[in-house]
Every structure is written in structure tokens, then in C-alpha cells.
Design a protein around this motif. Structure first.
Motif, short mmCIF file in Angstrom:
data_model
loop_
_atom_site.label_atom_id
_atom_site.label_comp_id
_atom_site.label_asym_id
_atom_site.label_seq_id
_atom_site.Cartn_x
_atom_site.Cartn_y
_atom_site.Cartn_z
N ARG A 8 -22.89 80.68 26.55
CA ARG A 8 -23.25 79.63 25.60
C ARG A 8 -22.65 78.32 26.10
NH1 ARG A 8 -25.13 79.88 20.44
NH2 ARG A 8 -24.53 78.24 18.94
N VAL A 9 -23.49 77.32 26.28
CA VAL A 9 -23.08 76.04 26.85
C VAL A 9 -23.28 74.95 25.80
CG1 VAL A 9 -23.32 74.45 28.79
CG2 VAL A 9 -23.92 76.88 29.08
N VAL A 72 -17.80 72.24 17.52
CA VAL A 72 -17.31 72.85 18.76
C VAL A 72 -16.71 74.23 18.50
CG1 VAL A 72 -15.68 72.66 20.68
CG2 VAL A 72 -16.94 70.65 19.92
N ILE A 73 -15.64 74.30 17.74
CA ILE A 73 -14.94 75.57 17.55
C ILE A 73 -15.87 76.63 16.97
CG2 ILE A 73 -13.00 76.74 16.47
CD1 ILE A 73 -12.20 74.70 18.62
N GLU A 74 -16.61 76.28 15.93
CA GLU A 74 -17.50 77.25 15.30
C GLU A 74 -18.68 77.64 16.19
OE1 GLU A 74 -18.67 75.96 11.42
OE2 GLU A 74 -16.59 75.84 10.68
N PRO A 77 -18.15 78.18 22.25
CA PRO A 77 -18.73 77.98 23.59
C PRO A 77 -18.03 78.79 24.66
CG PRO A 77 -17.26 76.17 23.03
CD PRO A 77 -17.37 77.02 21.79
N ASP A 78 -18.79 79.19 25.65
CA ASP A 78 -18.21 79.71 26.89
C ASP A 78 -17.89 78.54 27.82
OD1 ASP A 78 -18.47 82.70 26.58
OD2 ASP A 78 -20.56 82.11 26.28
N GLU A 119 -7.42 77.02 23.80
CA GLU A 119 -6.55 78.04 23.21
C GLU A 119 -7.33 78.93 22.23
OE1 GLU A 119 -2.52 78.42 20.42
OE2 GLU A 119 -3.10 76.48 21.27
N ARG A 120 -8.19 78.35 21.43
CA ARG A 120 -8.85 79.10 20.37
C ARG A 120 -10.14 79.79 20.80
NH1 ARG A 120 -9.37 75.03 15.49
NH2 ARG A 120 -10.21 76.89 14.45
N THR A 121 -10.80 79.27 21.81
CA THR A 121 -12.08 79.87 22.23
C THR A 121 -12.05 80.46 23.63
OG1 THR A 121 -13.06 77.89 23.24
CG2 THR A 121 -13.24 78.10 20.83
N GLY A 122 -11.11 80.03 24.45
CA GLY A 122 -11.06 80.50 25.83
C GLY A 122 -12.15 79.91 26.71
#
Length: 206
Positions: A8-9, A72-74, A77-78, A119-122
Motif C-alpha cells: 500500500r503506497v 496517514v496512520i489509519e 502504509p507500507d 514507529e507505529r506502522t513500520g
């Protein structure tokens, strides 16, 4: 190609990223993001990537911070592409200094958003320069924009991100052209101008 199958971009930024993605040109807009999506998809259809545009016209890094959780966070994204800073600078030159973002605030805010997201999504990061389509490198707005672009370059190194050198891309084409060939106001590109940005992205993504 840096992307892997099924990733996911997400792209976020200001009007240069937005480009009508919320209305007449949904869902990708009709600017560089749409061009990048189209060319990557055409070259690598087997990847089955999901593309998300979260550009909003007029935004500064302050505005990004206000909507970062949702946009963004929700989105989980990869890969996250961030292109912000034009309005942060431009407002100083539009007699709207209260809406402009000083360099230290820009740096601290953007660094904090990126650190929190990683930190939260990697996710991995793609960071693109703010720019001014201007041949005179002594122009005060060009000089200030270069300082903000230097922050982006530093953050890209610090976070191990892909850096898209958009200002350098425009500087190259301006060696044989004039700013009005690419934009009426030195900021909002025509289609050829968006293609300059998209080419810089594609070179970085390969």
C-alpha cells in the motif's frame, strides 16, 4: 523497483499532490502522483499495488500534522511519500507570515511526524523536495526554498528514506527553458511540469 507485491503506497502533501483528487480527478488527481501510479502499474502490473492520494491544496506541515492520524496512520502504509513545504515558504512571500512555517518549526514537525509513523506502522519513506521553478538562484524565495529542501534531504538520510530531488530536476530542465514553460506561477506545474516531478520519482523508485 522498490515496491513488493500487494503493498500500500500513500502520498500526502499540498496542492501539487492533490491536483483534484477530491473532486474532478478522483481518486489520484491529475498530477505527478497519477503519472507515477500509471507508469509503475503499467511496468509492474503483477505487483497489485494499492495507491492512496491524501494531498490537500494549500496545506503546510502544520495542516499535515492536524490530519496525520486519519490520513496517514489509519491508512497503514507500507510506503509513505511526503512532499510538503511549498506553502510553508510561499506564505512568507504572499504577505501572510502568520500562516507561513519557520524553518525550525518545519524541521521539528516533519521529523516528529515521520518518526511517529515509522514507529507505529513500520512503513518505508519517500521524501520529496519542495521547489521553486526559477532560473535565478539568487531569488529570495528560491534561496529560502533551498533551505527547506535541505531539511528534507537531511531527514531522508536520517530515516534511510528514498529522496526525490525535485528542485534539481527542475533546475536541469531550466538550463534550456524558462519557468513559464513549466508553470504560470513558478509553483503549480502544467502537465509537462508534473512529468518532470514524476520522472524524478520514477528514477528514485527504480
Amino acid at each position: 523497483m522498490i515496491f513488493e507485491k500487494g503493498q500500500r503506497v500513500v502520498f500526502i502533501g499540498d496542492s501539487i499532490t492533490d491536483c483534484g483528487r477530491r473532486d474532478h480527478a478522483a481518486p489520484y488527481g491529475n498530477g505527478y502522483m497519477s503519472l507515477v501510479q500509471a507508469f509503475v502499474t503499467a511496468a509492474h502490473p503483477e505487483l497489485g499495488l494499492t495507491w492512496v492520494n491524501r494531498g490537500v491544496s494549500g496545506d503546510t506541515v502544520r495542516d499535515l500534522a492536524a490530519r496525520w492520524e486519519r490520513d496517514v496512520i489509519e491508512q497503514r502504509p507500507d510506503w509513505l511519500s511526503v512532499k510538503i513545504g511549498i506553502n510553508d515558504v510561499w506564505r512568507f512571500f504572499q504577505d501572510r507570515p502568520d500562516q507561513a512555517v519557520p524553518l525550525d518549526e518545519y524541521t521539528t514537525t516533519l521529523r516528529g511526524l515521520l518518526a511517529d509513523t515509522v514507529e507505529r506502522t513500520g512503513c518505508r519513506l519517500i521524501l520529496a523536495d519542495p521547489y521553486l521553478i526559477e532560473s535565478d538562484h539568487g531569488d529570495p524565495q528560491y534561496v529560502m526554498t533551498a533551505e527547506y529542501a535541505a531539511v528534507v534531504r537531511t531527514l531522508a538520510a536520517d530515516f534511510g528514506a528514498r529522496h526525490v530531488a525535485v528542485q534539481a530536476a527542475f533546475d536541469r530542465v531550466l538550463a534550456s527553458t524558462t519557468p513559464v514553460d513549466w508553470a504560470d506561477d513558478r509553483i503549480h506545474p502544467n502537465l509537462a511540469g508534473h512529468a518532470v516531478i514524476a520522472r524524478a520519482f520514477l528514477e528514485t523508485l527504480s
